[in-house]
Design an enzyme around this catalytic site. Structure first.
Site, PDB file in Angstrom:
ATOM      1  N   LYS A  79       0.864  -1.180   0.000  1.00  0.00           N
ATOM      2  CA  LYS A  79       0.000   0.000   0.000  1.00  0.00           C
ATOM      3  C   LYS A  79       0.898   1.227   0.000  1.00  0.00           C
ATOM      4  CE  LYS A  79      -4.572   0.778   0.369  1.00  0.00           C
ATOM      5  NZ  LYS A  79      -5.677   0.013  -0.226  1.00  0.00           N
ATOM      6  N   VAL A  93     -17.586   3.498  -3.468  1.00  0.00           N
ATOM      7  CA  VAL A  93     -18.007   2.164  -3.039  1.00  0.00           C
ATOM      8  C   VAL A  93     -19.325   2.250  -2.278  1.00  0.00           C
ATOM      9  CG1 VAL A  93     -17.424   0.145  -1.647  1.00  0.00           C
ATOM     10  CG2 VAL A  93     -15.647   1.291  -2.974  1.00  0.00           C
ATOM     11  N   GLY A 122     -18.714   7.259  -0.450  1.00  0.00           N
ATOM     12  CA  GLY A 122     -17.852   7.513  -1.587  1.00  0.00           C
ATOM     13  C   GLY A 122     -18.294   6.637  -2.746  1.00  0.00           C
TER      14      GLY A 122
END
Length: 367
Positions: free
Chosen positions: A94, A198, A196
């Site tokens: 990440k 999603v 958001g």
């Protein structure tokens, strides 16, 4: 300074990386700094036993660098287990860029970040996350091949958020089946925290199935937009965690299930898209188990996005990506059954499967 008066923050300063609880045997941490573009970023590579580390780049206005470091460590670790439990030949990584994406981000900064990704020669493959976009990935593609989630017009799969949302929806239905005896969400009271990309798609799925959806977000304009578009109700209570709902779906940032909130939660199911929902996986996972609240492990049910971008690496097939994402339903039920049989928390059960796959591959690699 006497050892007796050292506090936690001072101890962190003595062991800034390896001493972090979230370090968890990371293979590599890369600090990226570029004065000309203002780039300050951290790339975390947790584990590459199963394959190259893949994970999105988050741009966030962190309170301090310690917060950024802890976030990238927790997120990259989660990506390891997300890839492992879904059967992907990927490791976990990440990245975080420190800054406000609305005012600090520039094309030059994003390209410079791409150069740092390229310098790792494929050990880390990036994608979009909170604060970054498909267009940002297109910019990164100009300087490195080690990026996924690029525009469909450029040969990629585009924004992975809809596929992530579908996986969360599948995991939620599996949790409902296990906890309530039916996967049907018609009439179920569901609180979605964070709308958001999603969260919005999840709301769409839930409304279409007939669920009574409430939404909450720090962006009031966004709330009103989603309410108008889908007919979801804006949560107007003073404490969302004690809301009288059947399912709580955290879809914003992590650690919303913590010492302060966990005993107030009334929902009987927790199933959402946010990463690292449990502030302390062991302690809070056990409390949820003891309280009879069914937790769908986040790194399993939010894996649709990584499934989708992984397909770019092996040859993109949207139908196959959706099929693999739909299988999150079956895997979630298997996790619940294993947890009950072994007396584990659902988090422990999911983690054991992921870790066993990594351990088996490690044995194969050393033969």
């Amino acid at each position: 300074m006497n050892a007796e008066i050292l506090n936690v923050k001072e101890l962190q300063k003595m062991d800034p990386v390896f001493g972090q609880l979230s370090f968890d045997n990371h293979e590599q941490i890369v600090f990226c700094n570029d004065k000309d573009t203002g780039l300050k970023a951290i790339i975390g590579i947790h584990n590459t036993v199963l394959g190259p580390a893949l994970g999105g780049t988050r741009m966030w206005n962190y309170a301090n660098e310690w917060e950024a470091l802890n976030d990238v460590l927790r997120l990259s670790r989660g990506m390891t287990y997300k890839a492992a439990i879904t059967g992907l030949n990927l490791g976990g990584g990440k990245a975080v860029i420190i800054g406000d994406s609305k005012i600090d981000k520039t094309p030059e900064m994003i390209r410079k970040f791409g150069e740092y990704v390229n310098s790792l020669s494929g050990r880390y493959i990036t994608a979009e996350d909170v604060g970054t976009t498909t267009q940002d990935m297109d910019l990164i593609k100009e300087v490195t091949p080690y990026v996924t989630g690029i525009s469909e017009s450029k040969g990629g799969s585009g924004n992975p958020s809809p596929v992530t949302a579908y996986g969360v929806y599948m995991g939620m239905k599996a949790a409902a089946k296990y906890q309530f005896g039916t996967e049907n969400l018609d009439g179920k009271r569901i609180l979605v925290q964070g709308i958001g990309h999603v969260g919005e798609t999840l709301v769409d799925y839930l409304i279409k199935e007939g669920a009574a959806v409430q939404i909450t977000d720090i962006n009031q304009v966004r709330l009103e937009e989603i309410q108008s578009k889908y007919g979801a109700k804006i949560f107007d209570g003073s404490d969302l965690y004690s809301a009288d709902v059947d399912i709580y779906a955290p879809c914003a940032l992590g650690a919303t299930i913590n010492d302060d909130t966990i005993h107030r939660i009334k929902a009987r199911v927790i199933a959402g898209a946010a990463n690292n929902q449990l502030a302390n996986e062991q302690i809070h996972g056990q409390i949820l188990k003891d309280r009879g609240i069914l937790y769908a492990p986040d790194f399993l049910i939010n894996a649709g996005g990584i499934i989708n971008v992984y397909a770019e690496i092996v040859g993109y097939d949207k139908a196959e990506s959706m099929r693999r994402t739909e299988n999150i339903y079956n895997t979630t039920l298997e996790i619940f059954s294993l947890a009950e049989t072994k007396g584990l928390t659902t988090y422990e059960a999911a983690l054991s499967i992921a870790e066993n796959r990594i351990a088996e591959r490690k044995k194969e690699n050393t033969k």
